[in-house]
Design a protein around this motif. Structure first.
Motif, PDB file in Angstrom:
ATOM      1  N   ASN A  41       0.802  -1.150  -0.020  1.00  0.00           N
ATOM      2  CA  ASN A  41      -0.076   0.225  -0.059  1.00  0.00           C
ATOM      3  C   ASN A  41       0.709   1.184  -0.153  1.00  0.00           C
ATOM      4  O   ASN A  41       0.207   2.575   0.182  1.00  0.00           O
ATOM      5  CB  ASN A  41      -0.874   0.131   1.313  1.00  0.00           C
ATOM      6  CG  ASN A  41      -1.820  -1.174   1.206  1.00  0.00           C
ATOM      7  OD1 ASN A  41      -2.607  -1.343   0.297  1.00  0.00           O
ATOM      8  ND2 ASN A  41      -1.894  -1.642   2.316  1.00  0.00           N
ATOM      9  N   LEU A  42       2.073   1.168  -0.100  1.00  0.00           N
ATOM     10  CA  LEU A  42       3.108   2.166  -0.329  1.00  0.00           C
ATOM     11  C   LEU A  42       3.871   2.176  -1.514  1.00  0.00           C
ATOM     12  O   LEU A  42       5.094   1.580  -1.247  1.00  0.00           O
ATOM     13  CB  LEU A  42       3.722   2.191   1.255  1.00  0.00           C
ATOM     14  CG  LEU A  42       3.097   2.508   2.361  1.00  0.00           C
ATOM     15  CD1 LEU A  42       4.074   2.178   3.533  1.00  0.00           C
ATOM     16  CD2 LEU A  42       2.555   4.074   2.555  1.00  0.00           C
ATOM     17  N   GLY A  43       3.322   2.995  -2.328  1.00  0.00           N
ATOM     18  CA  GLY A  43       4.157   3.071  -3.612  1.00  0.00           C
ATOM     19  C   GLY A  43       4.904   4.246  -3.499  1.00  0.00           C
ATOM     20  O   GLY A  43       5.116   5.021  -2.428  1.00  0.00           O
ATOM     21  N   ALA A  44       5.470   5.027  -4.527  1.00  0.00           N
ATOM     22  CA  ALA A  44       6.389   5.897  -4.335  1.00  0.00           C
ATOM     23  C   ALA A  44       5.617   7.260  -4.161  1.00  0.00           C
ATOM     24  O   ALA A  44       6.161   7.678  -3.034  1.00  0.00           O
ATOM     25  CB  ALA A  44       7.056   6.234  -5.822  1.00  0.00           C
ATOM     26  N   MET A  45       4.723   7.514  -4.414  1.00  0.00           N
ATOM     27  CA  MET A  45       3.982   8.810  -4.404  1.00  0.00           C
ATOM     28  C   MET A  45       3.263   8.808  -2.883  1.00  0.00           C
ATOM     29  O   MET A  45       3.465   9.543  -2.193  1.00  0.00           O
ATOM     30  CB  MET A  45       2.866   8.867  -5.221  1.00  0.00           C
ATOM     31  CG  MET A  45       3.527   9.276  -6.664  1.00  0.00           C
ATOM     32  SD  MET A  45       2.202   9.882  -7.989  1.00  0.00           S
ATOM     33  CE  MET A  45       3.014   9.867  -9.274  1.00  0.00           C
ATOM     34  N   SER A  46       2.744   7.620  -2.572  1.00  0.00           N
ATOM     35  CA  SER A  46       2.098   7.535  -1.100  1.00  0.00           C
ATOM     36  C   SER A  46       3.277   7.541  -0.197  1.00  0.00           C
ATOM     37  O   SER A  46       3.025   7.958   1.078  1.00  0.00           O
ATOM     38  CB  SER A  46       1.367   6.290  -1.037  1.00  0.00           C
ATOM     39  OG  SER A  46       1.990   5.101  -1.728  1.00  0.00           O
ATOM     40  N   SER A  47       4.586   7.036  -0.436  1.00  0.00           N
ATOM     41  CA  SER A  47       5.586   6.976   0.525  1.00  0.00           C
ATOM     42  C   SER A  47       6.014   8.520   0.703  1.00  0.00           C
ATOM     43  O   SER A  47       6.279   8.778   2.147  1.00  0.00           O
ATOM     44  CB  SER A  47       6.529   5.889  -0.011  1.00  0.00           C
ATOM     45  OG  SER A  47       6.218   4.760   0.006  1.00  0.00           O
ATOM     46  N   LEU A  48       6.249   9.020  -0.346  1.00  0.00           N
ATOM     47  CA  LEU A  48       6.647  10.512  -0.048  1.00  0.00           C
ATOM     48  C   LEU A  48       5.734  11.337   0.538  1.00  0.00           C
ATOM     49  O   LEU A  48       5.948  12.240   1.507  1.00  0.00           O
ATOM     50  CB  LEU A  48       6.954  11.075  -1.678  1.00  0.00           C
ATOM     51  CG  LEU A  48       8.118  10.355  -2.329  1.00  0.00           C
ATOM     52  CD1 LEU A  48       8.553  11.012  -3.582  1.00  0.00           C
ATOM     53  CD2 LEU A  48       9.359  10.632  -1.405  1.00  0.00           C
ATOM     54  N   LYS A  49       4.333  11.066   0.322  1.00  0.00           N
ATOM     55  CA  LYS A  49       3.362  11.934   1.039  1.00  0.00           C
ATOM     56  C   LYS A  49       3.442  11.796   2.492  1.00  0.00           C
ATOM     57  O   LYS A  49       3.244  12.597   3.174  1.00  0.00           O
ATOM     58  CB  LYS A  49       1.959  11.530   0.242  1.00  0.00           C
ATOM     59  CG  LYS A  49       0.940  12.616   0.616  1.00  0.00           C
ATOM     60  CD  LYS A  49      -0.584  12.153   0.008  1.00  0.00           C
ATOM     61  CE  LYS A  49      -1.412  13.150   0.294  1.00  0.00           C
ATOM     62  NZ  LYS A  49      -1.386  14.606   0.003  1.00  0.00           N
ATOM     63  N   ALA A  50       3.485  10.352   2.832  1.00  0.00           N
ATOM     64  CA  ALA A  50       3.449   9.891   4.234  1.00  0.00           C
ATOM     65  C   ALA A  50       4.668  10.568   5.159  1.00  0.00           C
ATOM     66  O   ALA A  50       4.753  10.982   6.212  1.00  0.00           O
ATOM     67  CB  ALA A  50       3.604   8.474   4.463  1.00  0.00           C
ATOM     68  N   LEU A  51       5.630  10.765   4.327  1.00  0.00           N
ATOM     69  CA  LEU A  51       6.955  11.701   4.905  1.00  0.00           C
ATOM     70  C   LEU A  51       6.837  13.009   4.919  1.00  0.00           C
ATOM     71  O   LEU A  51       7.998  13.493   5.266  1.00  0.00           O
ATOM     72  CB  LEU A  51       8.053  10.854   4.404  1.00  0.00           C
ATOM     73  CG  LEU A  51       8.179   9.489   4.525  1.00  0.00           C
ATOM     74  CD1 LEU A  51       9.704   8.921   3.336  1.00  0.00           C
ATOM     75  CD2 LEU A  51       8.631   8.995   5.831  1.00  0.00           C
TER      76      LEU A  51
END
Length: 729
Positions: free
Chosen positions: A417-427
């Protein structure tokens, strides 16, 4: 007559103070620049340098510098032709003892040595001159010589009676070689303080009896790193008895790392079911508690196995009590490490002293467990998560907010559930603090992007009353905040939610918890898109996918990014051709300070020479991945060419050599494979290139280079041409 104006300079400082200042400089190029100021600075720099890595051709050992008399840490494993026996190809091959004596005279104070030991002969000639060595690292990727068991270590144990640290993490040998050597020289084992056997080239790893014998022979170890066989399907697997033997035989351990060989290879395999692997590991929870009880000095612990250890939360509650000095923890295939109920912290969340935490394949870790980790482990500086499929952007974002004061090193990998964009958004909460980052270049689908839009929540920081909370948010709020007595950071803070929101904005949580709505400079929770302090970026990408979307994913502004590590993995034989002309390295021109790159295509498989009709061979794939690299201002490049495992070939192709010659700013180039001599000559067109090396640092390294590949004589001719040019500095 007017007095002459006198300007005070650094040269007016006493030599003792000036030498201490120069001694604090660690960067090699900065030290070299310092030595060019004047003769006084040259002398002080040479007299304060304690670490040195020798480059150049082994046939020119007569040119070894004699001015580094204070060096204590010497690395001679990078001499070229790389991988050849050090003393057999020098110009003094008729008298190799003379060469070893020359090294001794040039570096009389050596206490730590790194050497490529293709055969025991090299060690037999070198080590008698450095009997005071306390640390040694052996390097070998070529096949083991056909010698009696333990012969590789006889020269080491025979000469180095003061040896305290032995590093075999890059030395290919047999696991059964070490025990006979330790038995033959019992005094060596008693003196050893550090033993590193974490070698990924071992096909199976050390078995239970071998680990028990090694720890029994080395009772005073403080550091132990071992690649183990944990799979219960094999005879001699590591289980309860072996773990208890480690704790019982070596009670003074401060760093203990036990990893399955599959974990060292970093294989990105998909788990068979939601709970992880099919079988459970033969490791009892009671055994682990007993191990922790026997190691009260433990500061770093790694247990990365290949099968499940279930319901392990209570074990880590005891770990916190039994090992109060623990600061680094790495776990693999442990289930139930944190299963919070309401606001009560449990499991690994109670290890409040942790500064580094890495978890792999924890299948039942949820967002609530992740948030509990953020609440309890409030000092985390480094957090790596891999293969945890249930965590989402909400949990990761909340953890980042909770740790926004400390967290600077993050890795998010293989999380569904943590692709590139979602990972960056989470950080986003830490994007202005983070120094090192790894993400997977898995580009989120349109549906996932729409879901991400729903994670932006607004709430009023000025009114922190609990009465306006909607009923379906109470559980989350209680879990997040917790009673004041359980909150590891002190006072309990509350925030106001609107009725149609399930979670509060993780962009604001850190500010609310610390009672400061403007801590980041944005009272409304808005974060800019600048990753101000990011210095190192690591990326994983599947074969055939493009790097182009990276900038648009949220990394468009990284003003201080200096190093990037790209790993391409997959089987290109399943592809006829990529979907675009180029991989997308040209997009990295957005990063103005980018100077170092590791481009690893070594785990990309393909056809070396004969590709079927309609398929590309590896040379065309290399062109795809390297196209545009000349647009970057790189000064250092490590490149792993793709390989054909059927013929054990990893070689630089003609298109790759042609594209690499376009990197006009390069000063250092390591090619981890072989190359034709006339391909290497393309690199002579790079004006400032001064450090080039071919390294076959993969097992098994080719035993005899093919006639058309780089040979020792070919390497010497290329280096003569390279060093014969005029370079500005």
């Amino acid at each position: 007559m007017a007095a002459q104006l006198y300007l005070t300079t650094l040269n007016d400082l006493p030599d003792v103070i000036l030498s201490n200042i120069i001694a604090t400089i660690s960067d090699t190029r900065s030290r070299n620049s310092t030595s060019l100021v004047c003769r006084k600075w040259l002398h002080l720099e040479r007299s304060t340098r304690t670490s040195l890595s020798l480059r150049g051709n082994a046939r020119d050992l007569f040119m070894v510098p004699s001015c580094f008399r204070s060096v204590t840490h010497l690395d001679i494993s990078l001499l070229s032709p790389w991988g050849h026996s050090l003393l057999s190809i020098s110009s003094y091959s008729d008298d190799p003892l003379l060469v070893s004596l020359l090294l001794k005279q040039s570096f009389p104070l050596i206490t730590c040595l790194t050497v490529y030991a293709r055969s025991p002969l090299t060690l037999q000639l070198l080590l008698p001159h450095w009997v005071g060595l306390k640390e040694i690292k052996l390097v070998r990727w070529h096949q083991r010589p056909q010698l009696p068991s333990g012969s590789d270590f006889v020269p080491v144990f025979e000469n180095l009676v003061k040896l305290e640290k032995l590093d075999l993490s890059s030395f290919y040998c047999w696991t059964e070689d070490l025990v006979p050597a330790l038995d033959a020289y019992p005094g060596i084992g008693v003196n050893l303080k550090s033993l590193n056997l974490m070698n990924p080239s071992f096909s199976e790893g050390f078995k239970a009896q071998e680990i028990e014998d090694i720890t029994k022979a080395c009772p005073n170890l403080r550091e132990l790193f071992v690649a183990c066989m944990f799979d219960p399907r094999y005879i001699g697997f590591v289980g309860d008895q072996s773990l208890l033997a480690v704790a019982g035989n070596c009670p003074n351990l401060e760093r203990l790392c036990l990893s399955d060989t599959s974990a060292l290879l970093n294989v990105r395999n998909e788990l068979n079911d939601e709970s992880g692997a099919n079988e459970d590991a033969r490791i009892g929870l009671g055994t682990l508690i007993e191990v922790f009880s026997g190691l009260p000095l433990l500061e770093e612990f790694t247990l990365d196995v290949c099968n499940n250890v279930r319901e392990s939360g209570p074990v880590f509650e005891m770990l916190h009590k039994k090992c109060p000095r623990l600061r680094k923890l790495k776990l693999g295939m442990f289930q139930g490490i944190c299963m919070p109920v309401e606001s009560k912290l449990d499991g690994i969340a109670l290890c409040e002293g942790l500064q580094e935490l890495s978890i792999r394949n924890v299948a039942d870790l949820t967002d609530f467990g992740l948030i509990a980790v953020g609440r309890g482990c409030s000092r985390l500086v480094k957090f790596h998560v891999q293969g945890c499929k249930k965590i989402t952007v909400k949990g990761m974002g909340t953890l980042a907010s909770l740790l926004h004061r400390t967290l600077i090193d993050v890795k998010i990998s293989c999380c569904k559930n943590l692709g590139a964009m979602s990972s960056l958004k989470a950080l986003k909460p830490i994007q202005n603090r983070i120094l090192r980052l790894h993400i997977d270049c898995v580009w989120d689908s349109v549906e996932q992007l729409e879901d991400l839009d729903g994670t932006e929540f607004n709430f009023d920081l000025n009114r922190l009353d609990e009465g306006s909370l909607s009923s379906h948010c109470v559980e989350f709020t209680n879990f997040y905040s917790g009673p004041a007595s359980e909150d590891p950071r002190g006072k309990r803070k509350k925030c106001k939610y609107s009725y149609d929101q399930e979670y509060c904005s993780y962009d604001q949580i850190g500010d609310v918890r610390n009672g400061n709505g403007n801590e980041h400079g944005h009272g409304n929770g808005y974060h800019g898109k600048t990753w101000d302090r990011l210095q190192s970026l690591s990326l994983w990408i599947s074969v055939g996918e493009l790097l182009t979307p990276l900038v648009d994913a949220g990394l468009e502004n990284c003003p201080n990014l200096e190093e990037i590590n790209i790993k391409v993995e997959g089987d290109c034989r399943d592809w006829s051709k990529p979907s675009s002309r180029e991989f997308g390295l040209s997009t990295l021109v957005e990063y103005p300070r980018l100077a170092k790159m590791h481009l690893d295509c070594g785990d990309m498989l393909g056809f070396a020479q004969t590709a079927p009709s309609g398929h590309m061979d590896l040379s065309l794939w290399e062109r795809f991945y390297l196209y545009g690299i000349g647009n970057l201002s790189l000064t250092e490049l490590d490149y792993w060419p793709p390989q054909d495992r059927d013929v054990n070939q990893r070689s630089l192709s003609l298109p790759a050599a042609g594209l690499l010659q376009g990197c006009l700013m390069l000063r250092k180039l390591f090619i981890h494979g072989t190359a034709h001599e006339h391909f290497m000559n393309f690199l002579l067109r790079i004006p400032d290139l001064r450090d080039v090396q071919l390294r076959e640092d993969y097992y098994p390294a080719p035993e005899n280079d093919m006639s058309t590949e780089m040979r020792a004589d070919s390497c010497s001719r290329f280096e003569d041409a390279l060093n014969g040019r005029q370079i500005v500095d």
